[in-house]
Design a protein around this motif. Structure first.
Motif, PDB file in Angstrom:
ATOM      1  N   GLU A  19     -57.836  -1.803  28.223  1.00 50.38           N
ATOM      2  CA  GLU A  19     -57.594  -3.031  27.472  1.00 50.38           C
ATOM      3  C   GLU A  19     -58.835  -3.880  27.604  1.00 50.38           C
ATOM      4  O   GLU A  19     -59.176  -4.337  28.697  1.00 50.38           O
ATOM      5  CB  GLU A  19     -56.377  -3.785  28.015  1.00 50.38           C
ATOM      6  CG  GLU A  19     -55.051  -3.286  27.491  1.00 50.38           C
ATOM      7  CD  GLU A  19     -53.937  -4.280  27.742  1.00 50.38           C
ATOM      8  OE1 GLU A  19     -53.733  -5.188  26.910  1.00 50.38           O
ATOM      9  OE2 GLU A  19     -53.277  -4.147  28.776  1.00 50.38           O
ATOM     10  N   PRO A  67     -61.100  -7.204  26.916  1.00 49.27           N
ATOM     11  CA  PRO A  67     -61.061  -8.605  26.491  1.00 49.27           C
ATOM     12  C   PRO A  67     -61.990  -8.812  25.300  1.00 49.27           C
ATOM     13  O   PRO A  67     -62.931  -8.047  25.083  1.00 49.27           O
ATOM     14  CB  PRO A  67     -61.589  -9.367  27.713  1.00 49.27           C
ATOM     15  CG  PRO A  67     -61.485  -8.413  28.857  1.00 49.27           C
ATOM     16  CD  PRO A  67     -61.645  -7.050  28.266  1.00 49.27           C
ATOM     17  N   CYS A  77     -58.586 -10.824  15.674  1.00 51.61           N
ATOM     18  CA  CYS A  77     -58.966 -11.942  16.533  1.00 51.61           C
ATOM     19  C   CYS A  77     -59.281 -13.172  15.686  1.00 51.61           C
ATOM     20  O   CYS A  77     -58.912 -14.300  16.026  1.00 51.61           O
ATOM     21  CB  CYS A  77     -60.167 -11.547  17.387  1.00 51.61           C
ATOM     22  SG  CYS A  77     -60.602 -12.730  18.676  1.00 51.61           S
ATOM     23  N   GLN A  83     -65.425  -7.431  21.202  1.00 49.75           N
ATOM     24  CA  GLN A  83     -65.030  -6.952  22.520  1.00 49.75           C
ATOM     25  C   GLN A  83     -66.179  -7.088  23.525  1.00 49.75           C
ATOM     26  O   GLN A  83     -67.351  -6.982  23.168  1.00 49.75           O
ATOM     27  CB  GLN A  83     -64.587  -5.497  22.420  1.00 49.75           C
ATOM     28  CG  GLN A  83     -63.405  -5.299  21.483  1.00 49.75           C
ATOM     29  CD  GLN A  83     -63.108  -3.842  21.231  1.00 49.75           C
ATOM     30  OE1 GLN A  83     -62.880  -3.084  22.164  1.00 49.75           O
ATOM     31  NE2 GLN A  83     -63.090  -3.436  19.973  1.00 49.75           N
ATOM     32  N   THR A 140     -60.941 -14.128  25.606  1.00 53.44           N
ATOM     33  CA  THR A 140     -59.585 -14.277  25.071  1.00 53.44           C
ATOM     34  C   THR A 140     -58.531 -13.688  25.989  1.00 53.44           C
ATOM     35  O   THR A 140     -57.613 -13.006  25.544  1.00 53.44           O
ATOM     36  CB  THR A 140     -59.500 -13.638  23.677  1.00 53.44           C
ATOM     37  OG1 THR A 140     -59.803 -12.232  23.820  1.00 53.44           O
ATOM     38  CG2 THR A 140     -60.472 -14.272  22.715  1.00 53.44           C
ATOM     39  N   THR A 141     -58.671 -13.931  27.283  1.00 53.93           N
ATOM     40  CA  THR A 141     -57.717 -13.436  28.278  1.00 53.93           C
ATOM     41  C   THR A 141     -57.173 -14.626  29.058  1.00 53.93           C
ATOM     42  O   THR A 141     -57.660 -15.751  28.940  1.00 53.93           O
ATOM     43  CB  THR A 141     -58.400 -12.460  29.244  1.00 53.93           C
ATOM     44  OG1 THR A 141     -59.589 -13.078  29.758  1.00 53.93           O
ATOM     45  CG2 THR A 141     -58.779 -11.178  28.549  1.00 53.93           C
ATOM     46  N   THR A 194     -61.870 -19.075  30.011  1.00 55.31           N
ATOM     47  CA  THR A 194     -60.854 -18.489  29.143  1.00 55.31           C
ATOM     48  C   THR A 194     -60.553 -19.477  28.021  1.00 55.31           C
ATOM     49  O   THR A 194     -60.856 -20.676  28.124  1.00 55.31           O
ATOM     50  CB  THR A 194     -59.558 -18.203  29.912  1.00 55.31           C
ATOM     51  OG1 THR A 194     -58.963 -19.457  30.306  1.00 55.31           O
ATOM     52  CG2 THR A 194     -59.826 -17.361  31.157  1.00 55.31           C
ATOM     53  N   GLN A 207     -55.323 -15.879  22.488  1.00 53.38           N
ATOM     54  CA  GLN A 207     -55.424 -14.821  23.483  1.00 53.38           C
ATOM     55  C   GLN A 207     -55.166 -13.472  22.822  1.00 53.38           C
ATOM     56  O   GLN A 207     -54.168 -13.300  22.129  1.00 53.38           O
ATOM     57  CB  GLN A 207     -54.427 -15.019  24.627  1.00 53.38           C
ATOM     58  CG  GLN A 207     -54.735 -16.195  25.529  1.00 53.38           C
ATOM     59  CD  GLN A 207     -53.885 -16.184  26.787  1.00 53.38           C
ATOM     60  OE1 GLN A 207     -53.454 -15.139  27.263  1.00 53.38           O
ATOM     61  NE2 GLN A 207     -53.640 -17.361  27.342  1.00 53.38           N
ATOM     62  N   THR A 237     -56.235  -9.064  23.621  1.00 54.26           N
ATOM     63  CA  THR A 237     -57.038  -7.984  24.196  1.00 54.26           C
ATOM     64  C   THR A 237     -56.938  -6.780  23.270  1.00 54.26           C
ATOM     65  O   THR A 237     -55.981  -6.642  22.511  1.00 54.26           O
ATOM     66  CB  THR A 237     -56.564  -7.587  25.606  1.00 54.26           C
ATOM     67  OG1 THR A 237     -55.173  -7.206  25.545  1.00 54.26           O
ATOM     68  CG2 THR A 237     -56.735  -8.733  26.589  1.00 54.26           C
ATOM     69  N   TRP A 260     -56.617  -2.909  23.126  1.00 52.75           N
ATOM     70  CA  TRP A 260     -56.342  -1.686  23.873  1.00 52.75           C
ATOM     71  C   TRP A 260     -56.790  -0.475  23.063  1.00 52.75           C
ATOM     72  O   TRP A 260     -56.849  -0.497  21.845  1.00 52.75           O
ATOM     73  CB  TRP A 260     -54.858  -1.585  24.232  1.00 52.75           C
ATOM     74  CG  TRP A 260     -53.904  -1.688  23.083  1.00 52.75           C
ATOM     75  CD1 TRP A 260     -53.313  -2.806  22.570  1.00 52.75           C
ATOM     76  CD2 TRP A 260     -53.395  -0.601  22.277  1.00 52.75           C
ATOM     77  NE1 TRP A 260     -52.495  -2.497  21.516  1.00 52.75           N
ATOM     78  CE2 TRP A 260     -52.518  -1.161  21.308  1.00 52.75           C
ATOM     79  CE3 TRP A 260     -53.606   0.776  22.286  1.00 52.75           C
ATOM     80  CZ2 TRP A 260     -51.848  -0.376  20.369  1.00 52.75           C
ATOM     81  CZ3 TRP A 260     -52.941   1.557  21.338  1.00 52.75           C
ATOM     82  CH2 TRP A 260     -52.071   0.979  20.409  1.00 52.75           C
ATOM     83  N   THR A 297     -64.733  -4.516  31.272  1.00 58.74           N
ATOM     84  CA  THR A 297     -63.387  -3.984  31.154  1.00 58.74           C
ATOM     85  C   THR A 297     -63.096  -3.056  32.336  1.00 58.74           C
ATOM     86  O   THR A 297     -63.898  -2.933  33.262  1.00 58.74           O
ATOM     87  CB  THR A 297     -63.198  -3.255  29.811  1.00 58.74           C
ATOM     88  OG1 THR A 297     -61.817  -2.933  29.647  1.00 58.74           O
ATOM     89  CG2 THR A 297     -64.021  -1.983  29.727  1.00 58.74           C
TER      90      THR A 297
END
Length: 330
Positions: A127, A129, A171, A209, A228-229, A241, A251, A253, A255, A294
């Protein structure tokens, strides 16, 4: 031949009959006996490509075979995904895709393949961020200042993404919803080309990312406003953050998961899942992931069952967001 011998022969034939009806059984038992191909449905140089190459190299060491990464970008990742969905289900052609696998079923109302039923899950990978970044001379230095600029100049600003359905697109939808200010969206054929335009200063803003922005941020080539976590990340310890910076609704993530065509034998998907789990323990991969901001998922998430459960839940999560935005890819 005696009656007893005939009975034993008939009994043995009955036992072997199911195997005779499964021509791929022997091939599955010897899997893999030749190189594998992982299709990345985006252009080379992007974050999913980076993740895929690290995973392919590490899986190859466990499988004892070369795992080749092949880029098949375009149409928001659906060209590469369709290619894998239509591939022979023998485990030699795989798909490594990101969160787009959860949004495609809603974003695309007509597809030439089944975006859910066309695949076997193998396991989640990571995952990642995301970061909200801007060109070097963007007239803001904090997220609060950036929000003011976005609200004031929304009609003049250009927001880049890697195409409808890409992580950067999703996003951006969340960002514009959170600040209640739509910007002009400029789609590109992949994150790599979009990033080049941002670095050149011809684009104002982008979500991307950490696997694709950490090095650019640390070198000073880009401005960064937030991750964005819900907590800071070790690779960018000084970047707040979104919640810390005053935008808790922003927020997301990204994946990534590994897939095989529907109908791939269970023994093959189990072997691939075991190789993926071994790859995610590989010290070289773990170290490189950390440098990119990550980390591998927990081992129990790198299984077909956990992957499918997570995937279906994310489809349900994104469906109302996409429908509310009213932006479809077809």
């Amino acid at each position: 031949m005696s009656r007893f011998a005939r009975r034993r022969l008939l009994a043995l034939a009955a036992l072997l009959a199911p195997l005779a009806l499964r021509p791929g059984h022997a091939a599955a038992e010897n899997f893999p006996s030749r190189p594998l191909t992982v299709i990345v449905p985006f252009a080379a140089g992007g974050p999913t490509d980076t993740v895929s190459r690290l995973v392919a190299e590490a899986m190859g060491r466990d499988l004892g075979q070369t795992v080749v990464v092949e880029n098949a970008g375009g149409a928001g990742g659906t060209i590469g995904a369709q290619r894998v969905a239509n591939a022979r289900p023998d485990g030699y052609t795989l798909l490594l895709h990101h969160i787009g696998m959860a949004t495609t079923p809603t974003l695309y109302r007509k597809l030439a393949y089944d975006p859910v039923g066309g695949f076997e899950t193998i396991g989640l990978v990571t995952e990642v961020p995301m970061t909200l970044v801007a060109k070097k001379d963007f007239p803001a230095n904090t997220l609060a200042e950036a929000i003011q600029v976005i609200r004031r100049d929304q009609e003049k600003l250009n927001y880049a993404n890697a195409g409808i359905g890409a992580a950067s697109h999703l996003c951006g939808l969340l960002l514009m919803k959170a600040v209640d200010a739509p910007m002009t969206t400029v789609p590109f054929r992949g994150t790599g080309p979009a990033m080049q335009e941002l670095l050149s200063g011809r684009i104002d803003l982008m979500c991307d990312q950490t696997t694709n922005t950490t090095e650019q941020i640390n070198s000073g080539a880009l401005k960064v406003f937030s991750v964005t976590t819900n907590k800071r990340i070790p690779a960018l310890p000084n970047v707040p953050t979104s919640a810390e910076a005053g935008l808790p609704a922003f927020q997301v993530t990204v994946w990534h998961g590994l897939y095989a065509p529907k109908g791939t034998p269970p023994e093959v998907t189990r072997r691939l899942s075991a190789a993926l789990q071994a790859a995610l323990r590989d010290p070289k991969l773990v170290a490189r992931f950390a440098e990119l901001g990550t980390a591998p998922v927990a081992q129990e998430m790198a299984t077909p069952e956990a992957h499918r459960t997570f995937w279906l839940a994310d489809i349900a999560k994104w469906k109302p967001i996409i429908q509310a935005a009213g932006q479809y890819a077809d």
